[in-house]
Design a protein around this motif. Structure first.
Motif, PDB file in Angstrom:
ATOM      1  N   ALA A 142      -4.498 -71.783-112.725  1.00 30.09           N
ATOM      2  CA  ALA A 142      -3.319 -70.982-113.087  1.00 30.09           C
ATOM      3  C   ALA A 142      -3.497 -69.534-112.656  1.00 30.09           C
ATOM      4  O   ALA A 142      -2.565 -68.914-112.121  1.00 30.09           O
ATOM      5  N   ILE A 143      -4.674 -68.971-112.857  1.00 29.48           N
ATOM      6  CA  ILE A 143      -4.925 -67.573-112.469  1.00 29.48           C
ATOM      7  C   ILE A 143      -4.849 -67.426-110.956  1.00 29.48           C
ATOM      8  O   ILE A 143      -4.273 -66.453-110.443  1.00 29.48           O
ATOM      9  N   ILE A 144      -5.396 -68.374-110.221  1.00 34.11           N
ATOM     10  CA  ILE A 144      -5.333 -68.316-108.753  1.00 34.11           C
ATOM     11  C   ILE A 144      -3.893 -68.416-108.279  1.00 34.11           C
ATOM     12  O   ILE A 144      -3.462 -67.669-107.386  1.00 34.11           O
ATOM     13  N   LEU A 145      -3.105 -69.317-108.875  1.00 33.75           N
ATOM     14  CA  LEU A 145      -1.698 -69.438-108.487  1.00 33.75           C
ATOM     15  C   LEU A 145      -0.927 -68.161-108.773  1.00 33.75           C
ATOM     16  O   LEU A 145      -0.102 -67.719-107.955  1.00 33.75           O
ATOM     17  N   ILE A 146      -1.170 -67.540-109.911  1.00 30.13           N
ATOM     18  CA  ILE A 146      -0.495 -66.288-110.251  1.00 30.13           C
ATOM     19  C   ILE A 146      -0.897 -65.196-109.264  1.00 30.13           C
ATOM     20  O   ILE A 146      -0.041 -64.426-108.796  1.00 30.13           O
ATOM     21  N   ALA A 147      -2.185 -65.121-108.933  1.00 28.39           N
ATOM     22  CA  ALA A 147      -2.647 -64.093-107.995  1.00 28.39           C
ATOM     23  C   ALA A 147      -2.053 -64.298-106.610  1.00 28.39           C
ATOM     24  O   ALA A 147      -1.593 -63.337-105.974  1.00 28.39           O
ATOM     25  N   VAL A 148      -2.034 -65.536-106.112  1.00 29.00           N
ATOM     26  CA  VAL A 148      -1.466 -65.804-104.786  1.00 29.00           C
ATOM     27  C   VAL A 148       0.028 -65.519-104.789  1.00 29.00           C
ATOM     28  O   VAL A 148       0.557 -64.889-103.851  1.00 29.00           O
ATOM     29  N   GLY A 149       0.721 -65.946-105.829  1.00 26.51           N
ATOM     30  CA  GLY A 149       2.158 -65.665-105.918  1.00 26.51           C
ATOM     31  C   GLY A 149       2.443 -64.177-105.990  1.00 26.51           C
ATOM     32  O   GLY A 149       3.361 -63.670-105.344  1.00 26.51           O
ATOM     33  N   GLY A 150       1.644 -63.456-106.776  1.00 24.30           N
ATOM     34  CA  GLY A 150       1.821 -61.999-106.862  1.00 24.30           C
ATOM     35  C   GLY A 150       1.551 -61.321-105.539  1.00 24.30           C
ATOM     36  O   GLY A 150       2.261 -60.387-105.144  1.00 24.30           O
ATOM     37  N   TYR A 151       0.558 -61.804-104.821  1.00 29.80           N
ATOM     38  CA  TYR A 151       0.273 -61.243-103.512  1.00 29.80           C
ATOM     39  C   TYR A 151       1.440 -61.471-102.565  1.00 29.80           C
ATOM     40  O   TYR A 151       1.828 -60.567-101.822  1.00 29.80           O
ATOM     41  N   ILE A 153       4.530 -61.900-103.333  1.00 29.85           N
ATOM     42  CA  ILE A 153       5.699 -61.118-103.762  1.00 29.85           C
ATOM     43  C   ILE A 153       5.541 -59.652-103.379  1.00 29.85           C
ATOM     44  O   ILE A 153       6.455 -59.034-102.839  1.00 29.85           O
ATOM     45  N   PHE A 154       4.387 -59.087-103.623  1.00 26.89           N
ATOM     46  CA  PHE A 154       4.209 -57.649-103.451  1.00 26.89           C
ATOM     47  C   PHE A 154       3.562 -57.258-102.135  1.00 26.89           C
ATOM     48  O   PHE A 154       3.347 -56.078-101.882  1.00 26.89           O
ATOM     49  N   ASN A 156       4.862 -57.555 -99.120  1.00 24.03           N
ATOM     50  CA  ASN A 156       5.880 -56.972 -98.253  1.00 24.03           C
ATOM     51  C   ASN A 156       6.315 -55.628 -98.812  1.00 24.03           C
ATOM     52  O   ASN A 156       6.680 -55.519 -99.959  1.00 24.03           O
ATOM     53  N   ASN A 157       6.271 -54.602 -97.975  1.00 19.60           N
ATOM     54  CA  ASN A 157       6.723 -53.288 -98.424  1.00 19.60           C
ATOM     55  C   ASN A 157       8.232 -53.232 -98.436  1.00 19.60           C
ATOM     56  O   ASN A 157       8.814 -52.466 -99.183  1.00 19.60           O
ATOM     57  N   LYS A 158       8.887 -53.975 -97.554  1.00 23.56           N
ATOM     58  CA  LYS A 158      10.330 -53.986 -97.518  1.00 23.56           C
ATOM     59  C   LYS A 158      10.848 -54.891 -98.622  1.00 23.56           C
ATOM     60  O   LYS A 158      10.296 -55.931 -98.889  1.00 23.56           O
ATOM     61  N   ARG A 159      11.901 -54.484 -99.197  1.00 23.40           N
ATOM     62  CA  ARG A 159      12.530 -55.347-100.211  1.00 23.40           C
ATOM     63  C   ARG A 159      13.488 -56.272 -99.493  1.00 23.40           C
ATOM     64  O   ARG A 159      14.321 -55.868 -98.723  1.00 23.40           O
ATOM     65  N   ARG A 160      13.330 -57.526 -99.796  1.00 19.38           N
ATOM     66  CA  ARG A 160      14.229 -58.506 -99.217  1.00 19.38           C
ATOM     67  C   ARG A 160      15.051 -59.115-100.322  1.00 19.38           C
ATOM     68  O   ARG A 160      14.596 -59.295-101.440  1.00 19.38           O
ATOM     69  N   SER A 161      16.223 -59.473 -99.972  1.00 20.93           N
ATOM     70  CA  SER A 161      17.069 -60.142-100.970  1.00 20.93           C
ATOM     71  C   SER A 161      16.841 -61.629-100.867  1.00 20.93           C
ATOM     72  O   SER A 161      16.417 -62.154 -99.864  1.00 20.93           O
ATOM     73  N   TRP A 162      17.162 -62.337-101.892  1.00 19.84           N
ATOM     74  CA  TRP A 162      16.968 -63.785-101.935  1.00 19.84           C
ATOM     75  C   TRP A 162      17.948 -64.385-100.994  1.00 19.84           C
ATOM     76  O   TRP A 162      18.001 -65.344-100.459  1.00 19.84           O
TER      77      TRP A 162
END
Length: 162
Positions: A142-151, A153-154, A156-162
């Motif tokens: 769970a911690i690895i999945l959260i870390a990979v997902g957070g990486y 998400i964050f 990209n410096n540009k904000r992209r829309s869904w």
């Protein structure tokens, strides 16, 4: 005759004290916590008899097994018996400890002794790893999945829309 009466009197007083302390629960507490000493004592005795050159090196095998098992029981008694769910592979490690001591201190030990000790130690290590993985491994996943997902998400410096 007076020495005999004195000795009998001391024995009766000692038995009375033991009975009184037993009824007060003193021995119950000591038994609940320190019963693994009855497993540790022969293991240490085997080691002491070998190192004092009284017994041959073969006694190191049961000495290592008994000492290792008594440590497991002490940990479970002092901490919690729930710990045995994680420590059970140490019962496979105990013969490996005894065999390794035999190999280490006996210059004439067969070469297969080290191989047997290594095989048992590897099996115990694998079972320890699997036990940890299956009991607390889901938290690491769970911690690895959260870390990979957070990486993702964050990163990209540009904000992209869904």
């Amino acid at each position: 005759m007076s020495n005999n009466r004195y000795s009998v009197g001391l024995i009766i007083v000692a038995v009375g004290i033991v009975l009184l302390l037993g009824k007060l629960g003193v021995f119950g507490f000591f038994w609940e916590v320190f019963w693994p000493i009855f497993i540790l004592a022969p293991g240490l005795l085997f080691h002491a008899l070998y190192f004092s050159r009284v017994l041959p090196s073969g006694v190191l095998i049961p000495g290592g097994i008994l000492t290792t098992i008594s440590i497991i029981f002490f940990l479970c008694t002092i901490i919690s018996w729930d710990l045995i769910a994680y420590l059970w592979p140490a019962f496979i490690l105990a013969p490996a400890v005894g065999l390794y001591e035999f190999y280490l201190f006996d210059k004439r030990s067969p070469r297969g002794v080290l191989l047997a000790a290594a095989i048992l130690a590897v099996i115990a290590g694998l079972l320890f790893s699997m036990t940890i993985l299956f009991t607390v491994g889901i938290y690491f996943i769970a911690i690895i999945l959260i870390a990979v997902g957070g990486y993702l998400i964050f990163s990209n410096n540009k904000r992209r829309s869904w």
